[in-house]
Write an enzyme that holds these catalytic residues in place. Structure first.
Site, PDB file in Angstrom:
ATOM      1  N   SER A 122     -27.212   5.741 113.952  1.00  0.00           N
ATOM      2  CA  SER A 122     -28.667   5.695 113.796  1.00  0.00           C
ATOM      3  C   SER A 122     -29.306   5.000 114.987  1.00  0.00           C
ATOM      4  O   SER A 122     -28.700   4.115 115.609  1.00  0.00           O
ATOM      5  CB  SER A 122     -29.015   4.931 112.507  1.00  0.00           C
ATOM      6  OG  SER A 122     -30.394   4.642 112.439  1.00  0.00           O
ATOM      7  N   TYR A 146     -28.651  -2.510 108.082  1.00  0.00           N
ATOM      8  CA  TYR A 146     -28.219  -1.118 108.274  1.00  0.00           C
ATOM      9  C   TYR A 146     -27.906  -0.857 109.749  1.00  0.00           C
ATOM     10  O   TYR A 146     -26.862  -0.287 110.085  1.00  0.00           O
ATOM     11  CB  TYR A 146     -29.328  -0.187 107.788  1.00  0.00           C
ATOM     12  CG  TYR A 146     -29.112   1.286 108.068  1.00  0.00           C
ATOM     13  CD1 TYR A 146     -28.192   2.024 107.339  1.00  0.00           C
ATOM     14  CD2 TYR A 146     -29.858   1.947 109.045  1.00  0.00           C
ATOM     15  CE1 TYR A 146     -28.003   3.382 107.586  1.00  0.00           C
ATOM     16  CE2 TYR A 146     -29.679   3.304 109.286  1.00  0.00           C
ATOM     17  CZ  TYR A 146     -28.756   4.017 108.553  1.00  0.00           C
ATOM     18  OH  TYR A 146     -28.572   5.352 108.796  1.00  0.00           O
ATOM     19  N   LYS A 150     -24.247   0.116 111.356  1.00  0.00           N
ATOM     20  CA  LYS A 150     -24.030   1.323 112.158  1.00  0.00           C
ATOM     21  C   LYS A 150     -23.508   0.983 113.559  1.00  0.00           C
ATOM     22  O   LYS A 150     -22.656   1.692 114.115  1.00  0.00           O
ATOM     23  CB  LYS A 150     -25.326   2.128 112.245  1.00  0.00           C
ATOM     24  CG  LYS A 150     -25.685   2.875 110.972  1.00  0.00           C
ATOM     25  CD  LYS A 150     -24.669   3.941 110.647  1.00  0.00           C
ATOM     26  CE  LYS A 150     -25.111   4.820 109.504  1.00  0.00           C
ATOM     27  NZ  LYS A 150     -24.124   5.890 109.186  1.00  0.00           N
TER      28      LYS A 150
END
Length: 321
Positions: A122, A146, A150
């Protein structure tokens, strides 16, 4: 050629499975079988080869071991706990986005079969004090859990590839819009709903203003890029297996104008602007000046216009279209 799609029940996973079924081949070889795995058994597309579904929680190493064997040639690792969910529930984000990814990589290492592994990362790996434009080689500086998870996944994919355990590649996805289905727990979910819901005759809430810019890619183009991404020769990627997937930056106003150009003025009247501080706190930190030079040089592409994104949704996913 035996393919495994982990996260095969999601929007991108389902579209990828259908497209591979239509193609019937990958990396110059005829597809022999495909397995779609997710937390619940995913739907199976019609295909000229056997397709199976499997339920698998990738945070369970034993379940992952039962999913991957020496015959698995290509693994698409799409499964993830999305941004706002990973931010609100740290434990589940770590369990799936970090330990789940590690379980998949460790299973590949144990088998010593070095499958091609396509990992969807991402742009959330970037943030904070980073230069503009962001290049593929810009040091990640995630500002969410998050994004951090990632970024760790990218480093693991790179190192496991360097060691010869996998033939990996990690693509930092733009926000995928227009996504079909219902809103999810991603902070970016409204970036599809403000187009999708009005085209379905429903009201949508936009938590940012018309001038808010962001970086987008259609589901259709994302799938084509993921297929090409699996076919790229590993040596062509150089010492880093991570790169941005091409997209384009548009403001909310430009997205709405594109919808109006394709579908007329009525859908835009169903959009209501209402600030949501918890969403703004996440998305305002995202960066928009991006240079996906490596992926472009390898043949991956962005959409030509957001009008195309709207047309793709109407043709591919609008109920009753």
């Amino acid at each position: 050629m035996n393919i495994l799609i982990i996260g095969g029940g999601g929007v991108v996973g389902q579209k990828l499975a259908r497209r591979l079924a239509e193609r019937g081949e990958l990396r110059g070889q005829t597809i022999s079988s495909m397995v779609l795995a997710d937390i619940a058994d995913p739907p199976q597309p019609e295909a000229p080869f056997p397709v199976a579904s499997a339920s698998c929680d990738i945070s369970d190493a034993a379940a992952v071991a039962g999913l991957i064997d020496e015959s698995t040639d290509v693994i698409y690792l799409l499964a993830a706990v999305v941004s706002a969910h990973a931010e609100s529930d740290f434990d589940i984000g770590m369990r799936v986005n970090l330990h789940g990814v590690l379980n998949v990589l460790e299973r590949c290492r144990a088998l010593q079969s070095a499958p091609v592994l396509v990992f969807t990362s991402s742009l959330a790996v970037f943030g904070g004090d980073v230069p503009d434009p962001i290049e593929d080689w810009t040091i990640p500086n995630p500002q969410t859990s998050y994004g951090a998870q990632k970024a760790i996944g990218e480093l693991l994919v790179n190192d496991y590839s360097r060691r010869g355990f996998i033939d990996g590649r990690a693509f930092r996805l733009p926000t995928i819009s227009v996504r079909p289905g219902k809103p999810n727990l991603a902070a970016s979910s409204f970036m599809s709903s403000i187009i999708r819901e009005p085209l379905n005759g429903q009201e949508a809430v936009c938590p940012v203003d018309l001038d808010f810019p962001h970086y987008y890619l259609s589901p259709r183009r994302c799938v084509e890029n993921l297929i090409l991404g699996a076919e790229i020769d590993g040596d062509a990627m150089g010492s880093s297996r991570s790169m941005m997937m091409p997209g384009r930056t548009w403001t909310i106003g430009q997205m709405i104008d594109a919808m109006t150009a394709v579908a007329g003025p009525d859908p835009a009247k169903l959009i209501r602007f209402e600030e949501q501080p918890e969403i703004n706190a996440i998305v305002k930190g995202w960066k928009y000046d991006l240079n996906p030079a490596k992926a472009l040089s390898l043949g991956l592409k962005a959409d030509d216009s957001f009008e195309d994104n709207v047309r793709y949704y109407i043709k591919d996913d609008l109920p009753g279209a």
